[in-house]
Scaffold this motif. Structure first.
Motif, mmCIF file in Angstrom:
data_model
loop_
_atom_site.group_PDB
_atom_site.id
_atom_site.type_symbol
_atom_site.label_atom_id
_atom_site.label_comp_id
_atom_site.label_asym_id
_atom_site.label_seq_id
_atom_site.Cartn_x
_atom_site.Cartn_y
_atom_site.Cartn_z
ATOM 1 N N PHE A 38 44.634 -65.250 32.075
ATOM 2 C CA PHE A 38 43.922 -64.351 32.990
ATOM 3 C C PHE A 38 42.428 -64.372 32.665
ATOM 4 N N THR A 39 41.633 -63.850 33.572
ATOM 5 C CA THR A 39 40.212 -63.610 33.322
ATOM 6 C C THR A 39 39.975 -62.106 33.419
ATOM 7 N N TYR A 40 38.812 -61.666 32.967
ATOM 8 C CA TYR A 40 38.536 -60.230 33.059
ATOM 9 C C TYR A 40 37.049 -59.955 33.185
ATOM 10 N N SER A 41 36.749 -58.805 33.721
ATOM 11 C CA SER A 41 35.380 -58.296 33.810
ATOM 12 C C SER A 41 35.411 -56.814 33.479
ATOM 13 N N ILE A 42 34.241 -56.205 33.394
ATOM 14 C CA ILE A 42 34.131 -54.802 32.985
ATOM 15 C C ILE A 42 33.380 -54.015 34.049
ATOM 16 N N THR A 43 33.886 -52.838 34.370
ATOM 17 C CA THR A 43 33.227 -51.931 35.302
ATOM 18 C C THR A 43 32.963 -50.606 34.595
ATOM 19 N N VAL A 44 31.696 -50.242 34.462
ATOM 20 C CA VAL A 44 31.309 -48.972 33.848
ATOM 21 C C VAL A 44 30.843 -48.031 34.945
ATOM 22 N N VAL A 45 31.401 -46.835 34.972
ATOM 23 C CA VAL A 45 30.938 -45.809 35.915
ATOM 24 C C VAL A 45 30.438 -44.618 35.119
ATOM 25 N N ASP A 46 29.176 -44.335 35.300
ATOM 26 C CA ASP A 46 28.472 -43.284 34.579
ATOM 27 C C ASP A 46 28.608 -41.973 35.348
ATOM 28 N N ASN A 47 29.121 -40.929 34.702
ATOM 29 C CA ASN A 47 29.277 -39.641 35.357
ATOM 30 C C ASN A 47 28.070 -38.731 35.140
ATOM 31 N N ASP A 48 26.993 -39.311 34.628
ATOM 32 C CA ASP A 48 25.729 -38.595 34.461
ATOM 33 C C ASP A 48 24.810 -38.998 35.605
ATOM 34 N N ILE A 49 24.452 -38.037 36.437
ATOM 35 C CA ILE A 49 23.627 -38.330 37.608
ATOM 36 C C ILE A 49 22.288 -38.964 37.215
ATOM 37 N N ASN A 50 21.850 -38.725 35.979
ATOM 38 C CA ASN A 50 20.584 -39.291 35.512
ATOM 39 C C ASN A 50 20.737 -40.701 34.952
ATOM 40 N N GLY A 51 21.945 -41.220 34.947
ATOM 41 C CA GLY A 51 22.150 -42.602 34.527
ATOM 42 C C GLY A 51 21.864 -42.852 33.065
ATOM 43 N N SER A 52 22.311 -41.957 32.194
ATOM 44 C CA SER A 52 21.993 -42.086 30.770
ATOM 45 C C SER A 52 22.638 -43.313 30.123
ATOM 46 N N ILE A 54 41.612 -59.234 35.624
ATOM 47 C CA ILE A 54 41.728 -57.831 35.212
ATOM 48 C C ILE A 54 40.352 -57.180 35.254
ATOM 49 N N SER A 55 40.246 -56.076 35.957
ATOM 50 C CA SER A 55 39.022 -55.271 35.950
ATOM 51 C C SER A 55 39.206 -54.146 34.931
ATOM 52 N N VAL A 56 38.436 -54.199 33.856
ATOM 53 C CA VAL A 56 38.514 -53.166 32.816
ATOM 54 C C VAL A 56 37.523 -52.060 33.172
ATOM 55 N N CYS A 57 38.036 -50.858 33.406
ATOM 56 C CA CYS A 57 37.211 -49.738 33.869
ATOM 57 C C CYS A 57 36.937 -48.758 32.726
ATOM 58 N N ILE A 58 35.668 -48.376 32.606
ATOM 59 C CA ILE A 58 35.262 -47.419 31.572
ATOM 60 C C ILE A 58 34.495 -46.269 32.219
#
Length: 302
Positions: free
Chosen positions: A37-51, A9-13
């Motif tokens: 199952f196994t899982y990992s985490i994917t974070v996508v930052d919507n701040d162009i400055n990468g806060s 499972i890919s957990v998306c934030i």
């Protein structure tokens, strides 16, 4: 069975300038029950400055769970969700918002329900977690509560489709060119649109009432103005512009008349009742204008 043979499972934030809340979410995701199952985490930052970068790096350095990080430079929640899907590698994809945090059994309950009911996706409850002491009228009005269902209930109505607590099989997005529609990227409603389109294609989504996440309700979201603006956005995104003569138009006309006439009496009966139905009134009013092609609110700014 070795971990290599278990479904993943890919957990998306998706996140935007909420480092403390994101850190709490990541912390809660470290200790998820994961039998089968196994899982990992994917974070996508919507701040162009990468806060969010520092927060993610801090968790990566001491996490037993893999955490990926990427940036979506254009401020658009749909593009952010799409980038998260593109960066994921699991047979299943889960979404949770950065201002939420899950119960320890969250993923396990979603996964088990998906298998048990042979569903393409599973949604679960999002419970309010108030900052400080909320106003009495807000608690009594139930404006922060969302409708829940018995576990296994099949969901068909787009008004109950959300991505704040969601698991779905990757196969439903394979071959699709449009996942979350960017035209909803500044107003919200992209999740209801996406899942609604999937449902029309025959995908099945069920409810799991035991898969609980909690959503932060900060003090700025405990105001009357916030809930009225939110109703306007909800009405805008749930309407189909151009369908002036339709069943939806008639329903909203009747609702606006009924709610508006009842407001003075509801104010006497109790402020929580007044606010509950004023919000409904604004929802239908915004929908009526949207049916006519008029947007009372241009984009979500909160």
């Amino acid at each position: 069975m070795s971990n290599e043979n278990l479904p993943h499972i890919s957990v998306c934030i998706p996140t935007y300038k909420r480092p403390a809340l994101l850190d709490r979410c990541l912390k809660a995701l470290q200790n998820q029950e994961c039998s089968g199952f196994t899982y990992s985490i994917t974070v996508v930052d919507n701040d162009i400055n990468g806060s969010a970068s520092e927060t993610v790096q801090g968790r990566q350095s001491r996490s037993a769970v893999e955490i990926r990080y990427d940036i979506e430079p254009e401020q658009n929640i749909s593009l952010t969700r799409n980038r998260a899907i593109g960066n994921s590698n699991g047979e299943f994809i889960a979404f949770i918002d950065d201002d939420e945090f899950p119960e320890p059994s969250w993923l396990q309950k979603l996964f088990d329900a998906c298998r048990r009911f042979s569903a393409d996706g599973v949604l679960g409850p999002v419970m309010p977690y108030f900052e400080g002491t909320p106003p009495v009228w807000l608690v009594k009005s139930g404006l922060c509560l969302r409708k829940s269902f018995q576990t296994g209930t099949r969901l068909n109505n787009p008004r109950y489709f959300r991505a704040g607590n969601l698991l779905f099989s990757r196969h439903i997005v394979e071959g699709e060119t449009l996942w979350f529609d960017p035209s909803f990227g500044r107003t919200g409603g992209e999740d209801a649109d996406f899942l609604g389109r999937m449902a029309k294609l025959g995908r099945t989504f069920v409810w799991c009432d035991e898969a609980v996440v909690h959503e932060e309700v900060p003090e700025e979201r405990q105001t009357r103005s916030y809930h009225l603006r939110r109703a306007m956005i909800r009405g805008l995104t749930s309407a189909t512009p151009g369908l002036l003569l339709s069943r939806g138009t008639l329903k909203s006309v009747v609702a606006v008349i009924a709610y508006t006439l009842s407001l003075p009496f509801l104010l006497v009966a109790g402020h929580h009742l007044f606010m509950r139905y004023l919000v409904k009134d604004c929802d239908h009013l915004a929908k009526l204008f949207a049916y006519c092609g008029v947007k009372l609110v241009r984009e979500r700014t909160f």
